[in-house]
Design a protein around this motif. Structure first.
Motif, mmCIF file in Angstrom:
data_model
loop_
_atom_site.group_PDB
_atom_site.id
_atom_site.type_symbol
_atom_site.label_atom_id
_atom_site.label_comp_id
_atom_site.label_asym_id
_atom_site.label_seq_id
_atom_site.Cartn_x
_atom_site.Cartn_y
_atom_site.Cartn_z
ATOM 1 N N UNK A 129 0.855 -1.188 0.000
ATOM 2 C CA UNK A 129 0.000 0.000 0.000
ATOM 3 C C UNK A 129 0.892 1.239 0.000
ATOM 4 N N UNK A 130 0.606 2.145 -0.942
ATOM 5 C CA UNK A 130 1.384 3.378 -1.083
ATOM 6 C C UNK A 130 2.882 3.081 -1.199
ATOM 7 N N UNK A 317 4.867 -5.628 -9.796
ATOM 8 C CA UNK A 317 3.606 -4.939 -9.590
ATOM 9 C C UNK A 317 3.788 -3.480 -9.211
ATOM 10 N N UNK A 318 4.717 -3.205 -8.301
ATOM 11 C CA UNK A 318 4.964 -1.828 -7.877
ATOM 12 C C UNK A 318 5.557 -1.000 -9.007
ATOM 13 N N UNK A 395 -3.336 -4.867 -9.531
ATOM 14 C CA UNK A 395 -3.126 -3.445 -9.288
ATOM 15 C C UNK A 395 -4.470 -2.764 -9.050
ATOM 16 N N UNK A 396 -4.598 -2.081 -7.926
ATOM 17 C CA UNK A 396 -5.807 -1.316 -7.639
ATOM 18 C C UNK A 396 -5.369 0.131 -7.446
ATOM 19 N N UNK A 397 -5.275 0.862 -8.548
ATOM 20 C CA UNK A 397 -4.688 2.194 -8.524
ATOM 21 C C UNK A 397 -5.449 3.144 -7.608
ATOM 22 N N UNK A 401 -3.016 0.101 -3.927
ATOM 23 C CA UNK A 401 -2.573 -1.177 -3.388
ATOM 24 C C UNK A 401 -2.181 -2.123 -4.523
ATOM 25 N N UNK A 402 -1.255 -3.005 -4.214
ATOM 26 C CA UNK A 402 -0.845 -4.084 -5.117
ATOM 27 C C UNK A 402 -0.951 -5.388 -4.333
#
Length: 428
Positions: A129-130, A317-318, A395-397, A401-402
């Protein structure tokens, strides 16, 4: 829609058959000490870790015995559940679930249910997260320090490698609309079937090449890999395919030939060749030092045959979530990442891999899937990497969060689990 290799069906059967029942949860009661213990594979056969940190360009089809040994890693007796992942000097920033975001109790409850085999045979679940890794857990065959077969999630990594080539100027975004054969010099177009020039990088990246190879021809490829190495592979498929037409390119046809074509283009345009380029310009840049990536048609396999740790999956992912930046450096073209993770075409709502009642609107970008996840009254568009057997990078922009998960089953519900149980823990 069944995009995954028959080999993975065998893998999943072997893995599921070897299950010995649910693992217990192992989570510290001391809120100041949630550092997960090191997971090992001490009972795995010697040779499992033969030559890590290599892309194997000498191994062809089928995968060799070493790649089957992942299924010989013993089941964890206790699940490793860590709401405050340790700093391991591996390039990942870490934080603490509940302190740096998310509802710790909600996520830990899901993890304990996974440990109790209530959500299928999941091997790992990680959440960032972030930009910080806040949660990491391992079950069953999952290990913190061992790689996990990726299957078709490999296509997403190939897509990132192409984006890296664009960032370095070896290709442009405009080149994506050029014919694949225009980048390859060792071909004889006079022998191609009609329409070979229609196949662009864009078509390959969206699984709409229009190439049609029958089963007999496919078996010939598999049984004689030395005859179709490197650009000989491209020559062969454009000779053997049925004519390529506007109609044949209108349908989404998932497979590994498209990703193999993209890897061929990478190999042709970068000075070092695809193997060294992937190692030095993508993996090394992300501090990825333990992996396996086997070859196909003489190059790193574009569509499968890779193996990475769950933490390294999180790095991929990040990287995408940060629009191609890593530690302040633009590794992958931002324009390419935005295009790649967008929903370029719809694949429909039938049989969404990893889906369920809260998952809809499946689509595809450039070797990235996408779907809408419904959580409460909101719907979140989520690009995701998918690998047969249950590998996901989600990915949930909008929530920053990833989610990473690995598994050893054919029908995971990872997207549904994310929508129903993980997203609510991060909604303010």
């Amino acid at each position: 829609m069944n995009p995954f290799s028959p080999f993975l069906i065998l893998f999943s059967v072997l893995l599921i058959a070897s299950c010995e029942g649910p693992a217990e949860a192992n989570i510290s009661e001391d809120n100041e000490n949630y550092s997960a213990q090191e997971a090992t594979a001490d009972k795995a056969e010697p040779g499992f870790w033969k030559n890590p940190n290599e892309i194997y360009v000498s191994t062809e089809w089928p995968m060799d015995d070493d790649d089957l040994k992942i299924w010989e890693v013993p089941k964890l007796e206790k699940a490793l559940i860590d709401p405050a992942p340790a700093e391991r000097n591996d390039g990942l920033s870490v934080g603490e679930l509940g302190v740096d975001g998310g509802d710790k109790d909600m996520i830990v409850k899901v993890a304990e249910e996974i440990a109790d085999s209530q959500h299928g045979n999941i091997d790992s679940l990680l959440i960032a997260h972030k930009g910080k890794l806040l949660f990491e857990s391992y079950y069953s065959n999952g290990r913190l320090n061992l790689t996990h077969p990726q299957a078709s999630a490999t296509k997403t990594y190939t897509s990132l490698a192409l984006g890296r080539a664009i960032q370095l100027g070896y290709l442009t975004m405009e080149d994506l609309d050029k014919p694949v054969i225009s980048f390859l010099d060792d071909l004889d177009p006079s022998k191609f079937v009609e329409g070979a020039e229609r196949v662009t990088l864009h078509h390959a990246l969206t699984m709409r090449t229009g190439i049609r190879i029958n089963d007999e021809q496919r078996e010939e490829f598999e049984n004689n890999p030395d005859q179709v190495k490197r650009q000989k592979f491209v020559q062969a498929i454009f000779e053997l395919s049925a004519p390529i037409t506007e109609e044949s390119q209108s349908s989404f046809a998932y497979g590994n030939y498209a990703s193999a074509l993209v890897m061929q283009v990478i190999d042709a345009v970068v000075p070092s060749g695809a193997e060294e380029f992937v190692k030095n310009e993508l993996l090394s840049k992300l501090d990825i030092t333990t992996y396996r990536w086997l070859s196909e048609f003489g190059l790193p396999a574009g569509g499968w045959k890779s193996s990475f740790t769950s933490r390294d999956m999180m790095k991929f992912g990040l990287l995408a979530a940060n629009k191609g930046k890593w530690n302040g450096e633009q590794l992958v073209s931002e324009a390419y990442i935005i295009k790649a993770t967008s929903q370029i075409l719809s694949t429909g709502d039938d049989d969404i891999y990893g889906g369920g009642k809260d998952v809809s609107n499946a689509g595809y970008g450039y070797f990235w899937w996408s779907a809408d996840l419904k959580s409460g009254d909101k719907t979140y568009q989520t690009p995701n990497a998918q690998g047969g057997g249950g590998q996901f990078i989600i990915l949930v922009d909008e929530l920053d969060i990833v989610i990473v998960s690995t598994a050893g089953m054919r029908s995971p519900k990872s997207l549904q689990l994310a929508a129903e149980r993980i997203l609510p823990a991060f909604v303010q």
